[in-house]
Design an enzyme around this catalytic site. Structure first.
Site, PDB file in Angstrom:
ATOM      1  N   TYR A 189       0.786  -1.284  -0.086  1.00 13.96           N
ATOM      2  CA  TYR A 189       0.146   0.108  -0.067  1.00 13.96           C
ATOM      3  C   TYR A 189       0.884   1.256   0.128  1.00 13.96           C
ATOM      4  O   TYR A 189       1.050   1.795   1.069  1.00 13.96           O
ATOM      5  CB  TYR A 189      -0.709   0.079   1.454  1.00 13.96           C
ATOM      6  CG  TYR A 189      -2.126   1.103   1.169  1.00 13.96           C
ATOM      7  CD1 TYR A 189      -2.877   1.038   0.179  1.00 13.96           C
ATOM      8  CD2 TYR A 189      -2.159   2.008   2.500  1.00 13.96           C
ATOM      9  CE1 TYR A 189      -3.960   2.206   0.635  1.00 13.96           C
ATOM     10  CE2 TYR A 189      -3.058   2.930   2.574  1.00 13.96           C
ATOM     11  CZ  TYR A 189      -4.080   3.008   1.459  1.00 13.96           C
ATOM     12  OH  TYR A 189      -4.801   3.954   1.715  1.00 13.96           O
ATOM     13  N   ARG A 229      -1.665   8.073  -3.839  1.00 11.59           N
ATOM     14  CA  ARG A 229      -2.531   6.901  -3.296  1.00 11.59           C
ATOM     15  C   ARG A 229      -3.515   7.736  -2.933  1.00 11.59           C
ATOM     16  O   ARG A 229      -3.942   8.663  -2.449  1.00 11.59           O
ATOM     17  CB  ARG A 229      -1.696   6.468  -2.113  1.00 11.59           C
ATOM     18  CG  ARG A 229      -2.306   5.271  -1.455  1.00 11.59           C
ATOM     19  CD  ARG A 229      -1.503   4.663  -0.332  1.00 11.59           C
ATOM     20  NE  ARG A 229      -1.319   5.422   0.795  1.00 11.59           N
ATOM     21  CZ  ARG A 229      -0.706   5.342   1.780  1.00 11.59           C
ATOM     22  NH1 ARG A 229       0.225   4.450   1.802  1.00 11.59           N
ATOM     23  NH2 ARG A 229      -0.579   6.176   2.994  1.00 11.59           N
ATOM     24  N   ASP A 230      -4.764   6.957  -2.835  1.00 14.30           N
ATOM     25  CA  ASP A 230      -6.089   7.154  -2.506  1.00 14.30           C
ATOM     26  C   ASP A 230      -6.504   8.458  -3.100  1.00 14.30           C
ATOM     27  O   ASP A 230      -7.016   9.558  -2.541  1.00 14.30           O
ATOM     28  CB  ASP A 230      -6.047   7.370  -0.656  1.00 14.30           C
ATOM     29  CG  ASP A 230      -7.207   7.352  -0.023  1.00 14.30           C
ATOM     30  OD1 ASP A 230      -8.275   6.766  -0.416  1.00 14.30           O
ATOM     31  OD2 ASP A 230      -7.456   8.203   0.957  1.00 14.30           O
ATOM     32  N   SER A 250      -5.867   9.042   3.351  1.00 15.99           N
ATOM     33  CA  SER A 250      -4.867   8.129   3.425  1.00 15.99           C
ATOM     34  C   SER A 250      -3.813   8.302   2.474  1.00 15.99           C
ATOM     35  O   SER A 250      -3.489   7.340   1.595  1.00 15.99           O
ATOM     36  CB  SER A 250      -5.384   6.656   3.379  1.00 15.99           C
ATOM     37  OG  SER A 250      -6.107   6.411   4.466  1.00 15.99           O
ATOM     38  N   ASP A 260      -8.389   0.029  -2.608  1.00 18.18           N
ATOM     39  CA  ASP A 260      -8.728   1.181  -3.235  1.00 18.18           C
ATOM     40  C   ASP A 260      -8.280   1.615  -4.444  1.00 18.18           C
ATOM     41  O   ASP A 260      -9.168   2.199  -5.233  1.00 18.18           O
ATOM     42  CB  ASP A 260      -8.876   2.505  -2.387  1.00 18.18           C
ATOM     43  CG  ASP A 260      -9.488   2.300  -1.013  1.00 18.18           C
ATOM     44  OD1 ASP A 260     -10.389   1.530  -0.724  1.00 18.18           O
ATOM     45  OD2 ASP A 260      -8.962   2.950  -0.050  1.00 18.18           O
ATOM     46  N   ASP A 267      -9.387   5.292  10.628  1.00 20.63           N
ATOM     47  CA  ASP A 267      -9.416   5.352   9.405  1.00 20.63           C
ATOM     48  C   ASP A 267      -9.350   7.093   8.597  1.00 20.63           C
ATOM     49  O   ASP A 267      -8.919   7.050   7.711  1.00 20.63           O
ATOM     50  CB  ASP A 267     -10.889   5.142   8.991  1.00 20.63           C
ATOM     51  CG  ASP A 267     -11.532   3.855   9.185  1.00 20.63           C
ATOM     52  OD1 ASP A 267     -10.691   2.981   8.810  1.00 20.63           O
ATOM     53  OD2 ASP A 267     -12.485   3.820   9.642  1.00 20.63           O
TER      54      ASP A 267
HETATM   55  C1  RCB Z   1     -13.706   4.760  -0.490  1.00 25.72           C
HETATM   56  O1  RCB Z   1     -14.727   5.441  -0.898  1.00 25.72           O
HETATM   57  C2  RCB Z   1     -18.218   4.294  -2.723  1.00 25.72           C
HETATM   58  O2  RCB Z   1     -19.176   3.745  -3.659  1.00 25.72           O
HETATM   59  C3  RCB Z   1     -21.841   4.352  -6.417  1.00 25.72           C
HETATM   60  O3  RCB Z   1     -22.881   5.082  -7.208  1.00 25.72           O
HETATM   61  C4  RCB Z   1     -24.106   4.805  -7.395  1.00 25.72           C
HETATM   62  N1  RCB Z   1     -28.334   3.739  -7.874  1.00 25.72           N
HETATM   63  C5  RCB Z   1     -12.584   5.783   0.095  1.00 25.72           C
HETATM   64  O4  RCB Z   1     -12.303   6.675  -1.200  1.00 25.72           O
HETATM   65  C6  RCB Z   1     -17.793   3.318  -1.595  1.00 25.72           C
HETATM   66  O5  RCB Z   1     -18.796   3.057  -1.021  1.00 25.72           O
HETATM   67  C7  RCB Z   1     -20.523   4.782  -6.977  1.00 25.72           C
HETATM   68  O6  RCB Z   1     -20.274   4.547  -8.059  1.00 25.72           O
HETATM   69  C8  RCB Z   1     -24.792   4.182  -8.598  1.00 25.72           C
HETATM   70  O7  RCB Z   1     -28.671   3.185  -8.903  1.00 25.72           O
HETATM   71  C9  RCB Z   1     -11.381   5.247   0.767  1.00 25.72           C
HETATM   72  O8  RCB Z   1     -10.505   6.241   1.168  1.00 25.72           O
HETATM   73  C10 RCB Z   1     -16.852   3.986  -0.924  1.00 25.72           C
HETATM   74  O9  RCB Z   1     -16.284   2.978   0.093  1.00 25.72           O
HETATM   75  C11 RCB Z   1     -19.605   4.310  -5.832  1.00 25.72           C
HETATM   76  O10 RCB Z   1     -18.252   4.852  -6.214  1.00 25.72           O
HETATM   77  C12 RCB Z   1     -26.074   3.802  -8.749  1.00 25.72           C
HETATM   78  O11 RCB Z   1     -29.156   4.048  -6.733  1.00 25.72           O
HETATM   79  C13 RCB Z   1     -11.765   4.108   1.656  1.00 25.72           C
HETATM   80  O12 RCB Z   1     -10.427   3.750   2.029  1.00 25.72           O
HETATM   81  C14 RCB Z   1     -15.619   4.680  -1.692  1.00 25.72           C
HETATM   82  C15 RCB Z   1     -19.947   4.579  -4.529  1.00 25.72           C
HETATM   83  C16 RCB Z   1     -26.776   4.061  -7.723  1.00 25.72           C
HETATM   84  C17 RCB Z   1     -12.438   3.279   0.971  1.00 25.72           C
HETATM   85  O13 RCB Z   1     -13.757   3.978   0.702  1.00 25.72           O
HETATM   86  C18 RCB Z   1     -16.171   5.635  -2.681  1.00 25.72           C
HETATM   87  O14 RCB Z   1     -17.262   5.009  -3.520  1.00 25.72           O
HETATM   88  C19 RCB Z   1     -21.296   4.057  -4.019  1.00 25.72           C
HETATM   89  O15 RCB Z   1     -22.165   4.579  -5.037  1.00 25.72           O
HETATM   90  C20 RCB Z   1     -26.282   4.525  -6.670  1.00 25.72           C
HETATM   91  C21 RCB Z   1     -13.118   2.278   2.105  1.00 25.72           C
HETATM   92  O16 RCB Z   1     -13.906   1.259   1.601  1.00 25.72           O
HETATM   93  C22 RCB Z   1     -15.128   6.200  -3.462  1.00 25.72           C
HETATM   94  O17 RCB Z   1     -15.661   7.114  -4.278  1.00 25.72           O
HETATM   95  C23 RCB Z   1     -21.698   4.257  -2.868  1.00 25.72           C
HETATM   96  O18 RCB Z   1     -22.859   3.722  -2.519  1.00 25.72           O
HETATM   97  C24 RCB Z   1     -25.220   4.803  -6.387  1.00 25.72           C
END
Ligand code: RCB
Length: 462
Positions: A187, A192-193, A199, A239, A417
């Site tokens: 990592y 990153r991130d 992070s 990620d 986190d």
């Molecule tokens: C990371 O964040 C989130 O998911 C989706 O869109 C939808 N619908 C951090 O950046 C993750 O849950 C998005 O495409 C499409 O039809 C890290 O730093 C979240 O977990 C999807 O992109 C359709 O109703 C951290 O370490 C993540 C989004 C519909 C890591 O998390 C983030 O994306 C999702 O919605 C609805 C730890 O896991 C990054 O952008 C959320 O539901 C939504």
């Protein structure tokens, strides 16, 4: 979700543990330990690693040593069908050809192996337990030290510690006869991130970060080459590839796309030469499990697998790393509405066949370290120090799907986190949402109040 050492601060509280005869699950030895080294009757002081010995019930220790006779650490290649990797990484001469050792990955790489716990994490946990006043909670907390948790190599400065980790695991394997698998997280990508701030890492693409990353991987390879008798399993870059699926609209991610792919390809190919079993991080059900995201995700992961010459050491994907989703939810959390893949098992069973069709016969590991409690979040995209979380299912190869090699604990529970301090350069607003525990320290540093919650809310209980 990076991880920083708070060892010095923690060592200062260790003397609080020193009273006569240690209780079951209490610490009884290790580097820096000044307390009692004897255990109450019915338990035995057992060396888990250089930093941590623990009083384990006599029955448990008898059980674990009873496996000694059945394995041979002198000639590991002769023991089971999955042990050929150990043989293939036995020396520099053979290690370079390991990618072509197609027999290496026949079967689950965890089968027949015991996961080696991170000594640093064990020390953090021991100190945290010692700082608790509630004796019942403290005993439960102390027991977390023996649950294997991945070691994060989140800075290049931490790579030398991998040598110690592998040496300790080799020694334990030799003395116990139980084969050891050392779980690590790779990592340290430049930029990153890219879609979040909490992070962000040490390397920058604009400042030679790609070359820095190659050096980081080379140093990991060099350490592993020196310790060929133990097996290593790695989660590759949490990620990063998921961000390339969903976040190319974020400038930092778009700018990082080529570099991330080149760096991950390098990691996969180089680590394969020393026989490391690898699982690329694949986000989670609430990220890539959405209908719009899952096929593009399968396409990207298959492309990465092929960029590593379809090496058998690229075993598959890791899901739910540092997240909170259930493996099997008893009912869908309301926040998952609209996603048919409302838990990790559904996500894996949907993604697996897509990967196979794309030429990647992927297996999975699933982080359940903080997934003990459900229905905690305001939105599925919330990921920072979620209130009310509990330690989850214990690491095991007994899983509900033939696609899942193991349930694991990847994120070290109790490490933050991200900070909730809005004036920090690494402040991410997700860490000040109403479902995030506050005040929270910087990512990777110890968060005592959060650890206490994880212990008290653990499910199954500790
Ligand atoms: C990371 O964040 C989130 O998911 C989706 O869109 C939808 N619908 C951090 O950046 C993750 O849950 C998005 O495409 C499409 O039809 C890290 O730093 C979240 O977990 C999807 O992109 C359709 O109703 C951290 O370490 C993540 C989004 C519909 C890591 O998390 C983030 O994306 C999702 O919605 C609805 C730890 O896991 C990054 O952008 C959320 O539901 C939504």
């Amino acid at each position: 979700m990076s991880k920083f050492s708070t060892l010095l601060a923690l060592l200062s509280v260790l003397p609080a543990l020193s009273h006569a005869q240690s209780a079951v699950y209490a610490q009884c030895g290790g580097i820096g330990w000044t307390g009692d080294t004897t255990c109450v009757s019915g338990s035995v002081c057992t060396v888990l690693n250089d930093y941590y010995s623990q009083c384990l019930p006599s029955s448990a220790t008898t059980g674990s040593t009873s496996t000694v006779a059945s394995t041979s650490t002198v000639t590991p290649t002769s023991t089971t069908s999955v042990s050929t990797t150990t043989g293939s990484s036995t020396g520099t001469a053979t290690s370079t050809s390991a990618t072509s050792t197609s027999t290496a990955a026949a079967g689950n790489p965890f089968a027949g192996y015991e996961m080696y716990p991170s000594p640093l994490y064990s020390s953090e946990v021991a100190a945290a337990a010692a700082a608790m006043t509630d004796a019942d909670l403290a005993a439960k907390a102390a027991s977390v030290a023996q649950i294997p948790t991945f070691t994060w190599l989140d800075t290049v400065a931490k790579v030398p510690s991998l040598g110690d980790l592998l040496a300790n695991a080799t020694a334990l394997q030799a003395s116990s006869g139980q084969k050891q698998i050392v779980p690590i997280v790779v990592y340290d990508l430049p930029d990153r991130d890219c879609a979040a701030k909490a992070s962000n890492g040490e390397f920058s693409i604009a400042d030679g970060g790609e070359q820095d990353y190659y050096g980081y991987i080379d140093q990991i390879v060099a350490q592993i080459e020196k310790h060929p008798d133990v097996r290593v399993v790695a989660v590759i870059e949490p990620d990063s590839l998921a961000n390339l699926v969903t976040n190319l609209s974020v400038e930092k991610c778009a700018n990082a796309e080529t570099t991330y792919k080149a760096c991950v390809t390098y990691a996969l190919n180089q680590l394969a030469t020393v026989g490391v079993y690898m699982y690329m991080d694949a986000g989670h059900a609430g990220w890539l499990g959405w209908p719009a995201n899952i096929q593009p995700a399968a396409t990207l992961f298959a492309e990465m697998y092929q960029s590593a010459n379809s090496s058998p050491f690229v075993r598959g994907l890791a899901t739910n790393v540092a997240n909170y989703n259930a493996l099997q939810a008893s009912s869908p959390d309301p926040i998952t509405q609209g996603d048919p893949n409302y838990d990790e098992l559904l996500y894996i069973e949907a993604l697996g066949p897509m990967l196979s069709s794309a030429g990647f016969p992927a297996q999975f590991i699933v982080d359940q370290g903080r997934a003990g409690q459900q229905n905690l979040r305001q939105a599925w995209g919330d990921w920072c120090n979620i209130k009310g979380a509990g330690f989850g299912m214990r690491p095991t190869t007994d899983t509900p799907s033939s696609l899942i090699d193991a349930i694991v604990w990847v994120k070290p529970g109790g490490e933050s986190d991200g900070t909730s301090n809005s004036s920090s350069p690494r402040f991410d607003s997700t860490c000040s949402l109403s479902d995030a525990t506050q005040p929270a320290p910087e990512a990777g540093t110890w968060f005592q109040a959060y650890f206490e919650t994880l212990v008290s809310q653990a499910n199954p209980s500790l």
